[in-house]
Design a protein around this motif. Sequence first.
Motif, PDB file in Angstrom:
ATOM      1  N   VAL E 281       0.856  -1.186   0.000  1.00  0.00           N
ATOM      2  CA  VAL E 281       0.000   0.000   0.000  1.00  0.00           C
ATOM      3  C   VAL E 281       0.894   1.238   0.000  1.00  0.00           C
ATOM      4  O   VAL E 281       1.796   1.356   0.823  1.00  0.00           O
ATOM      5  CB  VAL E 281      -0.899   0.029   1.255  1.00  0.00           C
ATOM      6  CG1 VAL E 281      -1.779   1.289   1.251  1.00  0.00           C
ATOM      7  CG2 VAL E 281      -1.742  -1.228   1.336  1.00  0.00           C
ATOM      8  N   SER E 282       0.649   2.119  -0.961  1.00  0.00           N
ATOM      9  CA  SER E 282       1.399   3.374  -0.922  1.00  0.00           C
ATOM     10  C   SER E 282       0.408   4.532  -0.847  1.00  0.00           C
ATOM     11  O   SER E 282      -0.791   4.345  -1.035  1.00  0.00           O
ATOM     12  CB  SER E 282       2.312   3.505  -2.140  1.00  0.00           C
ATOM     13  OG  SER E 282       1.530   3.390  -3.315  1.00  0.00           O
ATOM     14  N   ILE E 283       0.939   5.685  -0.535  1.00  0.00           N
ATOM     15  CA  ILE E 283       0.057   6.819  -0.263  1.00  0.00           C
ATOM     16  C   ILE E 283       0.369   7.970  -1.211  1.00  0.00           C
ATOM     17  O   ILE E 283       1.537   8.288  -1.455  1.00  0.00           O
ATOM     18  CB  ILE E 283       0.211   7.264   1.204  1.00  0.00           C
ATOM     19  CG1 ILE E 283      -0.330   6.150   2.113  1.00  0.00           C
ATOM     20  CG2 ILE E 283      -0.520   8.570   1.474  1.00  0.00           C
ATOM     21  CD1 ILE E 283      -0.170   6.422   3.570  1.00  0.00           C
ATOM     22  N   THR E 284      -0.665   8.568  -1.772  1.00  0.00           N
ATOM     23  CA  THR E 284      -0.484   9.754  -2.613  1.00  0.00           C
ATOM     24  C   THR E 284      -1.412  10.848  -2.077  1.00  0.00           C
ATOM     25  O   THR E 284      -2.406  10.570  -1.415  1.00  0.00           O
ATOM     26  CB  THR E 284      -0.852   9.480  -4.091  1.00  0.00           C
ATOM     27  OG1 THR E 284      -2.170   8.921  -4.125  1.00  0.00           O
ATOM     28  CG2 THR E 284       0.115   8.509  -4.718  1.00  0.00           C
ATOM     29  N   ILE E 301      -5.884   9.285   7.445  1.00  0.00           N
ATOM     30  CA  ILE E 301      -4.803   8.767   8.292  1.00  0.00           C
ATOM     31  C   ILE E 301      -5.280   8.765   9.730  1.00  0.00           C
ATOM     32  O   ILE E 301      -5.661   9.801  10.276  1.00  0.00           O
ATOM     33  CB  ILE E 301      -3.534   9.629   8.155  1.00  0.00           C
ATOM     34  CG1 ILE E 301      -2.999   9.541   6.719  1.00  0.00           C
ATOM     35  CG2 ILE E 301      -2.465   9.185   9.153  1.00  0.00           C
ATOM     36  CD1 ILE E 301      -1.779  10.389   6.461  1.00  0.00           C
ATOM     37  N   GLU E 302      -5.233   7.586  10.351  1.00  0.00           N
ATOM     38  CA  GLU E 302      -5.657   7.527  11.755  1.00  0.00           C
ATOM     39  C   GLU E 302      -4.467   7.643  12.694  1.00  0.00           C
ATOM     40  O   GLU E 302      -4.563   8.189  13.769  1.00  0.00           O
ATOM     41  CB  GLU E 302      -6.380   6.201  12.040  1.00  0.00           C
ATOM     42  CG  GLU E 302      -7.752   6.136  11.411  1.00  0.00           C
ATOM     43  CD  GLU E 302      -8.652   5.129  12.092  1.00  0.00           C
ATOM     44  OE1 GLU E 302      -8.141   4.293  12.874  1.00  0.00           O
ATOM     45  OE2 GLU E 302      -9.874   5.178  11.845  1.00  0.00           O
ATOM     46  N   LYS E 332       7.149   9.837   3.870  1.00  0.00           N
ATOM     47  CA  LYS E 332       6.247  10.463   4.834  1.00  0.00           C
ATOM     48  C   LYS E 332       6.571  11.949   4.994  1.00  0.00           C
ATOM     49  O   LYS E 332       5.685  12.810   4.949  1.00  0.00           O
ATOM     50  CB  LYS E 332       6.366   9.767   6.190  1.00  0.00           C
ATOM     51  CG  LYS E 332       5.308  10.210   7.192  1.00  0.00           C
ATOM     52  CD  LYS E 332       5.705   9.928   8.614  1.00  0.00           C
ATOM     53  CE  LYS E 332       6.720  10.977   9.097  1.00  0.00           C
ATOM     54  NZ  LYS E 332       7.028  10.877  10.524  1.00  0.00           N
ATOM     55  N   ASP E 333       7.881  12.203   5.150  1.00  0.00           N
ATOM     56  CA  ASP E 333       8.287  13.592   5.325  1.00  0.00           C
ATOM     57  C   ASP E 333       8.008  14.405   4.062  1.00  0.00           C
ATOM     58  O   ASP E 333       7.509  15.536   4.111  1.00  0.00           O
ATOM     59  CB  ASP E 333       9.767  13.676   5.683  1.00  0.00           C
ATOM     60  CG  ASP E 333      10.013  13.193   7.113  1.00  0.00           C
ATOM     61  OD1 ASP E 333       9.013  12.907   7.812  1.00  0.00           O
ATOM     62  OD2 ASP E 333      11.188  13.094   7.516  1.00  0.00           O
ATOM     63  N   LEU E 337       2.878  13.822   5.797  1.00  0.00           N
ATOM     64  CA  LEU E 337       1.680  13.135   6.307  1.00  0.00           C
ATOM     65  C   LEU E 337       1.450  13.410   7.780  1.00  0.00           C
ATOM     66  O   LEU E 337       2.382  13.468   8.583  1.00  0.00           O
ATOM     67  CB  LEU E 337       1.813  11.628   6.061  1.00  0.00           C
ATOM     68  CG  LEU E 337       1.966  11.217   4.597  1.00  0.00           C
ATOM     69  CD1 LEU E 337       1.989   9.705   4.460  1.00  0.00           C
ATOM     70  CD2 LEU E 337       0.843  11.811   3.743  1.00  0.00           C
ATOM     71  N   LYS E 338       0.178  13.542   8.127  1.00  0.00           N
ATOM     72  CA  LYS E 338      -0.207  13.832   9.522  1.00  0.00           C
ATOM     73  C   LYS E 338      -1.477  13.067   9.862  1.00  0.00           C
ATOM     74  O   LYS E 338      -2.269  12.726   8.984  1.00  0.00           O
ATOM     75  CB  LYS E 338      -0.538  15.324   9.688  1.00  0.00           C
ATOM     76  CG  LYS E 338       0.558  16.289   9.367  1.00  0.00           C
ATOM     77  CD  LYS E 338       0.816  17.209  10.559  1.00  0.00           C
ATOM     78  CE  LYS E 338       2.221  17.792  10.476  1.00  0.00           C
ATOM     79  NZ  LYS E 338       2.574  18.229   9.096  1.00  0.00           N
TER      80      LYS E 338
END
Lengths: 226, 226, 230, 354, 354
Positions: E281-284, E301-302, E332-333, E337-338
């Motif tokens: 799983v990747s995040i965009t 994002i939890e 992430k940086d 992401l938060k």
Amino acid sequence: MLTQADLTALLLTLQLALCTTAILLVLGTPLAWWLARTQWRFKFLLETLIAMPLVLPPTVLGFYLLLALGPRGFVGSFMQTLGGEPLAFTFTGLVIGSVIYSLPFVVQPLQDTFHNIGKRPLEVAATLRAGGLDRFLTIVLPLAKSGFITASMLGFAHTLGEFGVVLMLGGNIPGETQVLSIAIYGHVESLEYVQAHLLSAALLILSFFMLLTVYGLRGRMRVASM
Amino acid sequence: MLTQADLTALLLTLQLALCTTAILLVLGTPLAWWLARTQWRFKFLLETLIAMPLVLPPTVLGFYLLLALGPRGFVGSFMQTLGGEPLAFTFTGLVIGSVIYSLPFVVQPLQDTFHNIGKRPLEVAATLRAGGLDRFLTIVLPLAKSGFITASMLGFAHTLGEFGVVLMLGGNIPGETQVLSIAIYGHVESLEYVQAHLLSAALLILSFFMLLTVYGLRGRMRVASM
Amino acid sequence: TAHADNLRIAVASNFAPMLTQLTAKFEQVSGHTLLLIPGATGQHYAQIVNGAPFDVFLSADSERPTQLETQGQAVSGSRFIYALGKLALWSADPKLVDDEGLILQSSAFQHLAIANPALAPFGLAAQQVLVSMSLWDPLQTRLVLGENITQTLQFVQTGNAELGFIAYSQFLLLDTSQKGSVWAVPTAMHKPIIQQGVILKDSDAARAFVAFLQNDYSRNLIQAAGYDLP
Amino acid sequence: MSTLNLNLPIRKGNFALNVDLSIPLQGVTAVFGASGTGKTSLLRAIAGLDRHVGGLVNFADQMWQDHHNFTAVHKRGVGYVFQEDNLFTHLSVEENIQYGTSRASNTKAAVDHIITLLQLQNLLTRRPSQLSGGERQKVAIARALAILPKLLLMDEPLAALDQTFKQDFLPQLKALISELGIPLLYVSHAADEVAQLADNLVLLDKSGAAKCGNIIEMLTNPELTLAHRQEAESLLTATVNSYDAHYHLLSLQLCGQTISVSGKPLAPGTSVRVRILAQDVSITLAAQHDTSILNIFPVTIEQIFPYSAAQDTILLNLAGSQLLARITRKSKDLLGLKTDQKVFAQIKSVALSQ
Amino acid sequence: MSTLNLNLPIRKGNFALNVDLSIPLQGVTAVFGASGTGKTSLLRAIAGLDRHVGGLVNFADQMWQDHHNFTAVHKRGVGYVFQEDNLFTHLSVEENIQYGTSRASNTKAAVDHIITLLQLQNLLTRRPSQLSGGERQKVAIARALAILPKLLLMDEPLAALDQTFKQDFLPQLKALISELGIPLLYVSHAADEVAQLADNLVLLDKSGAAKCGNIIEMLTNPELTLAHRQEAESLLTATVNSYDAHYHLLSLQLCGQTISVSGKPLAPGTSVRVRILAQDVSITLAAQHDTSILNIFPVTIEQIFPYSAAQDTILLNLAGSQLLARITRKSKDLLGLKTDQKVFAQIKSVALSQ
Ligand SMILES: Nc1ncnc2c1ncn2[C@@H]1O[C@H](COP(=O)(O)OP(=O)(O)OP(=O)(O)O)[C@@H](O)[C@H]1O
Ligand SMILES: Nc1ncnc2c1ncn2[C@@H]1O[C@H](COP(=O)(O)OP(=O)(O)OP(=O)(O)O)[C@@H](O)[C@H]1O
Ligand SMILES: [Mg+2]
Ligand SMILES: [Mg+2]
């Protein structure tokens, strides 16, 4: 040739050895099983007691058994108050004497074998719904086969050759307590060497083929289970 | 009280039992090992032969040994052509007799134990660079501990109580072949019951503590290895 | 009135062959049957005290019948001497033993077999003979003791002992080829070897047997077999 | 390079396996095959625990078995981790380990290192019966390593151990044996262990044949069963570009592209292996340069072979290296894929393998 | 639903494990934990093989152990596959299996079915010593299944078996026990086995605590060790749309999107589980709708928690379901992401789990 008396003695001996071995197995198996499993602190005391009859010369052991089983002995008098006969000079008495004398030869090998089986096969059997007795019959007995053979052989052969206890306790009464070993001894004592040789040979040949059968069977079983 | 002669007999008995047990272990161990491992078709013949001395009454066995070891017997004459002494009435003779008589009691339990160890521990040891003898000493011996204890106990106790063979072969020579069992027997025969009881008690107490020690130790070892 | 009884006779091993010879005759004349139970006398005694089902006891000595009688285990007054033992010094070697037992003083043998003096009357007699010849102490290291007189004989027979004191009755039973050499020890050299019998369980048959043993027919045979009689 | 030459007609009952192999005595050789294909039997024959008549075993320049000679197990100097029942029940953990070391020339420090590696410090005085299944396996591994064998044979040594331990232990095992120069024959069912450890592969199949070769070539060979597994995979060689110490990322050069994976520092220029599962490779007809996180490589289709009713496996040539892709038959049909066609491979996930 | 209630103070030497659990007696409960955390000890206590003073074991409405009573092992009606040394050495394979069935009420046909399932037909007359390690395990499994236990306990039953066999066997095992209604407690180190089989999970950790819960929730719970493993994963529920019989493809409805996976035919509307590895799983920040083969989902994002020096794990909320993603700290940086941020999850690979 073998006399009628010799044949009687031979028969009686086989009877005695078979009875004794059977009783030894019946008594010795649970005893050995218990000894192999228990965590009882003082079991070594019991183990020692069982081994004690070995230490005394058979005639001396026979002497003490005679004292105990005779009409004035505590077992004998107890029997009499129960209305029974004293056991000395009877076949039953001989069987008792032989059982006591040969007990360690049966208990010790069985105990070792039981110990060696370990817990796992029994645990497995329990999860397969086998209860205590069932486990013992279907798992312990077959796995302890060679221990049982050793125990029975030692017990049987030892009773065959058994002598001192029987002589003392049995009183050498032909047809009742005169077993082969005493008959042979008697022939040797009366310098009837031919008779003694013949009877010894008969005993040896008989035992030889019996042992041969047992060991032969065991050998085949072992190969099959390899 | 115990006489000097009785003490001598006690000492001699211990000596005999120790010697016999030692020799039995030395002879019996490789024999039992071989029997437990070999695939030889006829090994059951040998097993049967080893068990045979059990079957004969000890005095009769003693008589045949006396024949064999005597100057006209084949062992005796063989010894003499080698320049040796005849063996009857000597301590050595007694040891030989006892060894033959007690051999099955040592070989059988050992053979069973060796068989039960299985091949895996030896295979593991071989991959850890232990050679044949090394494996035997470091793996088989410790794993067969309880078998060795049983074998030694049976062998030792049986020699202590051993009687017929010794009586026949030993000639009852004080300090040389008069062992305790014969001394006790003598007391019983000559109606010296107090002496007989005393000596039996001494033998029993002695053996009791000896066996107690051995079984006690074994018990502790077993607990430790749980 | 006489019905056939079955008698159990506890008999000293050394006398058993003799008694076997007499059995047929007794059974024939009396109609009773005999069951012989040979054994060591000490062992018989212990068994009798503890209730052995014997009718008559033929002991190898006189002590034990006496004791049984005083303890009330035997029929009082039934004690009798059935034989006096005779001692023989015997060797399987035809040349070894001389007529006076001088061989005992030589060093021509390694082992002298005797019955255990503590156990067997013949052994005690042999000891007395050796003591009287002043040989008891010097021969200590060469003595081998049999449990009974038969074992003593076997020590010699198998050649493990060169010579030994046995019962003269046994010597007579030997095959001719085995007779070797013998010295019939004069009875004066030892206290008499008294072999007594006693009735344990009173019955007509037992009394008949005791009487039979003491009749002339038996006495002749007993003497011929190498025993003395009073 | 020295080799282990085997010619073994292995027979057990109806089971027959003919081994005619030359196994390089360097690095790790994985022995792979389904249950019952003879992996244990092979190891036993090499160790000398079983003797197969007519067999030949030649270790480097030592003839361990031929028609005349048979070197005894304890003289071969192999270390062996058995599939089960490894430990001496009458000895403590420490004594088990010492049993081997006292017969070998290993230093105390090296043994202590191995004990630490396997996290056995707190178990040393225990008896085998007081250990869990995995702990027993660890003791057996430590014991076999500690004798510094000439050849190490391990039969599913990590089967009872958890993933976390494996991931930690395997690289250290590989480092240790390469440092000590011990060749390792490693039986395992776990594809990830094999991919991570092995340089070479011995493949046993149910027909009773054995093949040996370089793992990179064997994994993608359509003739072999490996490429037909669900976790069919390829190993590719990459070169380290640089290491980002802040983010602990390795930048790798893989067939002309830069990819980054997380890992321990490595010097630029170091050659590493990356593991790519066939199911993580997809195929497109045109390069899609707008998706920055994907690694897209121009490849040539070498061969297409079926995997299941729904999927095919595609063998791709990526700048001379072999790469497997697993796609649905539907995609294959939609894209009209054919042998020799030039397409693009999208690699969705890459793992550093050593 | 009936449960297995446990309150066991397990003590072995220095080892202590306090179990206070209520395990649903339905479907498969996996027991998961590192080596030495007490999995075997737990199973033994449930079976009644070990008796821990002061323990309580309550199976449905039967009190197996309390302060007064202790039901003997053979009366509990459990089936047990031990971690090792399972078979009776004096019996053949067939006799081993019959040993159990002759004491249970199973039909010949059902037993034959189990034997076939485990591919033991050709081994029936063999002795255990004539089997390979994996074959022995199969016999033990068959034997335990064949007694139709009230509760089946399996201690790493497939550890010695190959992947191909496992993939074939696991779904059949699951089908069989659900058909027979036998609850299964399954110890395994293999995450893929657990994800494929389990409905519930008992998690043991090194501190000596035990937790039990629904596997879907536990896999993604950052408080537990599961989400911190390398193969951290999520299970999501999907619904079957349709089945393409030509291409053997299932079309699934997963959180508003259609994905297709290969598999066996299933009726539309059937609910299935898909397994998604965190590393797949990747995040965009924005949806990239131009890459057709990717499955892109809007997520929240939890929680963000560290995995290694280089990577973080992100717990995502996907339409109420939990989804884990594993990304490099650098990404992430870079993406900034938060927690509570709305982003998109790209799922690179999906596997049907049951
Ligand atoms: N004594 C025997 N008699 C007959 N067949 C045997 C005997 N020993 C092993 N086999 C068979 O030989 C084959 C190979 O066994 P081996 O133990 O080498 O397999 P393996 O590859 O190690 O399997 P696993 O992964 O299950 O451990 C198996 O199919 C087994 O059934
Ligand atoms: N008799 C014992 N004495 C002391 N500690 C023991 C004893 N038996 C087991 N242990 C310890 O208890 C712990 C739990 O053992 P258990 O066998 O239950 O672990 P497990 O979770 O099954 O491990 P594995 O995955 O390695 O099989 C282990 O750490 C083990 O060392
Ligand atoms: Mg194997
Ligand atoms: Mg375990």
